[in-house]
Design a protein around this motif. Structure first.
Motif, short mmCIF file in Angstrom:
data_model
loop_
_atom_site.label_atom_id
_atom_site.label_comp_id
_atom_site.label_asym_id
_atom_site.label_seq_id
_atom_site.Cartn_x
_atom_site.Cartn_y
_atom_site.Cartn_z
N ALA A 1 0.84 -1.20 0.00
CA ALA A 1 0.00 0.00 0.00
C ALA A 1 0.88 1.25 0.00
O ALA A 1 0.56 2.25 -0.67
CB ALA A 1 -0.93 0.00 1.20
N GLY A 2 1.98 1.21 0.74
CA GLY A 2 2.90 2.35 0.77
C GLY A 2 3.50 2.60 -0.61
O GLY A 2 3.60 3.76 -1.05
N LEU A 3 3.87 1.53 -1.30
CA LEU A 3 4.43 1.70 -2.65
C LEU A 3 3.36 2.18 -3.64
O LEU A 3 3.64 3.00 -4.52
CB LEU A 3 5.09 0.40 -3.13
CG LEU A 3 6.37 0.02 -2.37
CD1 LEU A 3 6.89 -1.34 -2.81
CD2 LEU A 3 7.46 1.08 -2.56
N PHE A 4 2.13 1.71 -3.47
CA PHE A 4 1.02 2.21 -4.32
C PHE A 4 0.91 3.73 -4.14
O PHE A 4 0.76 4.48 -5.10
CB PHE A 4 -0.32 1.60 -3.89
CG PHE A 4 -0.58 0.19 -4.39
CD1 PHE A 4 0.40 -0.54 -5.04
CD2 PHE A 4 -1.82 -0.39 -4.22
CE1 PHE A 4 0.15 -1.84 -5.49
CE2 PHE A 4 -2.08 -1.68 -4.66
CZ PHE A 4 -1.10 -2.40 -5.29
N SER A 5 0.97 4.14 -2.87
CA SER A 5 0.78 5.57 -2.58
C SER A 5 1.91 6.41 -3.16
O SER A 5 1.68 7.50 -3.70
CB SER A 5 0.61 5.71 -1.06
OG SER A 5 1.23 6.83 -0.58
N ILE A 6 3.13 5.89 -3.10
CA ILE A 6 4.27 6.62 -3.69
C ILE A 6 4.11 6.70 -5.21
O ILE A 6 4.35 7.75 -5.82
CB ILE A 6 5.61 5.96 -3.28
CG1 ILE A 6 5.89 6.32 -1.81
CG2 ILE A 6 6.75 6.39 -4.19
CD1 ILE A 6 7.16 5.72 -1.24
N CYS A 7 3.67 5.60 -5.83
CA CYS A 7 3.46 5.62 -7.29
C CYS A 7 2.39 6.64 -7.67
O CYS A 7 2.51 7.35 -8.67
CB CYS A 7 3.04 4.24 -7.80
SG CYS A 7 4.39 3.07 -7.81
N LYS A 8 1.35 6.71 -6.85
CA LYS A 8 0.28 7.67 -7.11
C LYS A 8 0.83 9.10 -7.04
O LYS A 8 0.58 9.92 -7.93
CB LYS A 8 -0.84 7.48 -6.09
CG LYS A 8 -2.13 8.09 -6.52
CD LYS A 8 -3.27 7.74 -5.58
CE LYS A 8 -4.48 8.60 -5.93
NZ LYS A 8 -5.39 8.75 -4.81
N SER A 9 1.62 9.37 -6.01
CA SER A 9 2.21 10.71 -5.88
C SER A 9 3.08 11.04 -7.08
O SER A 9 3.14 12.19 -7.52
CB SER A 9 3.08 10.81 -4.63
OG SER A 9 2.35 10.46 -3.50
N ALA A 10 3.79 10.03 -7.60
CA ALA A 10 4.71 10.26 -8.72
C ALA A 10 3.98 10.26 -10.07
O ALA A 10 4.58 10.58 -11.09
CB ALA A 10 5.79 9.17 -8.73
N GLY A 11 2.72 9.82 -10.07
CA GLY A 11 1.98 9.70 -11.33
C GLY A 11 2.41 8.48 -12.14
O GLY A 11 2.08 8.36 -13.32
N ALA A 12 3.14 7.56 -11.50
CA ALA A 12 3.59 6.34 -12.19
C ALA A 12 2.44 5.34 -12.23
O ALA A 12 1.62 5.30 -11.30
CB ALA A 12 4.78 5.73 -11.47
N SER A 13 2.37 4.52 -13.28
CA SER A 13 1.32 3.51 -13.31
C SER A 13 1.89 2.17 -12.81
O SER A 13 3.09 1.90 -12.94
CB SER A 13 0.72 3.37 -14.70
OG SER A 13 1.67 2.88 -15.59
N ILE A 14 1.01 1.37 -12.24
CA ILE A 14 1.44 0.09 -11.66
C ILE A 14 0.92 -1.04 -12.53
O ILE A 14 -0.30 -1.21 -12.70
CB ILE A 14 0.90 -0.06 -10.22
CG1 ILE A 14 1.34 1.13 -9.37
CG2 ILE A 14 1.40 -1.37 -9.59
CD1 ILE A 14 0.58 1.26 -8.06
N ALA A 15 1.85 -1.82 -13.09
CA ALA A 15 1.47 -2.90 -13.99
C ALA A 15 1.15 -4.18 -13.24
O ALA A 15 0.34 -4.99 -13.68
CB ALA A 15 2.60 -3.16 -14.98
N GLY A 16 1.80 -4.38 -12.10
CA GLY A 16 1.58 -5.62 -11.37
C GLY A 16 2.34 -5.65 -10.07
O GLY A 16 3.17 -4.79 -9.79
N VAL A 17 2.01 -6.69 -9.28
CA VAL A 17 2.67 -6.91 -8.00
C VAL A 17 3.20 -8.34 -7.99
O VAL A 17 2.45 -9.28 -8.29
CB VAL A 17 1.67 -6.72 -6.82
CG1 VAL A 17 2.31 -7.09 -5.49
CG2 VAL A 17 1.15 -5.28 -6.77
N GLY A 18 4.47 -8.50 -7.67
CA GLY A 18 5.09 -9.82 -7.55
C GLY A 18 5.55 -10.03 -6.13
O GLY A 18 6.31 -9.23 -5.59
#
Ligand code: 5GP
Length: 194
Positions: A134-151
């Motif tokens: 969840a923390g990494l999701f939130s950082i990606c959101k702040s950066a405007g980066a898209s998330i392709a998947g979670v491993g």
């Protein structure tokens, strides 16, 4: 992944509070051959997802993430854990509660290494309640980066992290899915269906 399940069964130990200790190959001593096999598995599964960067958290996510990055030909960025709240102008920062350590850490990623051009694969060693992811999701959101998947290397399916990721709609691959650590025995998800 059968290889990983076999290693967990052979070398993992179970601590109080539903914690699986895997210090001999993942969290303290690292088995490079196993890490390469894990990284390759992630890379193969997410080969067609348009990933240009892998994101993880120090320390134990780094080894499998680097092997996945090697095979996908993309860089690996790891979130740094800081205990002190220093002024961090050039950083995306979020607070993550650690299930095993029962403390909160700040996780920071430099704005130099994550931005809106990035399409990331998030990799971590464990998924328990989903706080780190969840923390990494939130950082990606702040950066405007898209998330392709979670491993995830080891998912503890009896905790709520898996559902959290599924509800986000982001594809997830966990290489070992632990259904239960009851009676000091590791039971994997597939085994509960048999
Ligand atoms: P979450 O944020 O999903 O609640 O927990 C994930 C993080 O907590 C992982 O990055 C890992 O460091 C740690 N963790 C959670 N459960 C376990 C466990 O059973 N064993 C080990 N070794 N680490 C765990």
């Amino acid at each position: 992944m059968k290889l990983l399940e076999d290693v967990i069964r052979e070398k993992g130990t179970i601590l109080e509070g539903g914690v699986l200790k895997v210090d001999s190959f993942l969290n303290h001593q690292i088995d490079p051959e196993l890490m390469k096999a894990l990284g390759d598995e992630f890379a193969d599964a997410f080969a067609d997802y348009g990933i240009n960067k892998i994101l993880t958290v120090e320390t134990s996510g780094i080894a499998p993430a680097v092997f996945a990055g090697l095979k996908l030909g993309v860089p690996v960025v790891f979130g740094r854990k800081n205990k002190s709240l220093t002024l961090q102008d050039n950083m995306y920062t979020t607070s993550v509660y650690s299930y095993t350590k029962q403390t909160s850490n700040e996780i920071s990623i430099s704005k130099d290494f994550l931005n809106s051009d990035d399409r990331v694969l998030i990799i971590d060693d464990f998924l328990a309640n989903g706080q780190a992811v969840a923390g990494l999701f939130s950082i990606c959101k702040s950066a405007g980066a898209s998330i392709a998947g979670v491993g995830i290397v080891i998912e503890k399916s009896f905790q709520k992290g898996r559902r959290f990721v599924e509800e986000s709609g982001i594809p997830i691959l966990s290489l070992a899915r632990v259904a239960s650590l009851d009676d000091r025995t590791v039971t994997f998800v597939d085994e509960t269906k048999e």
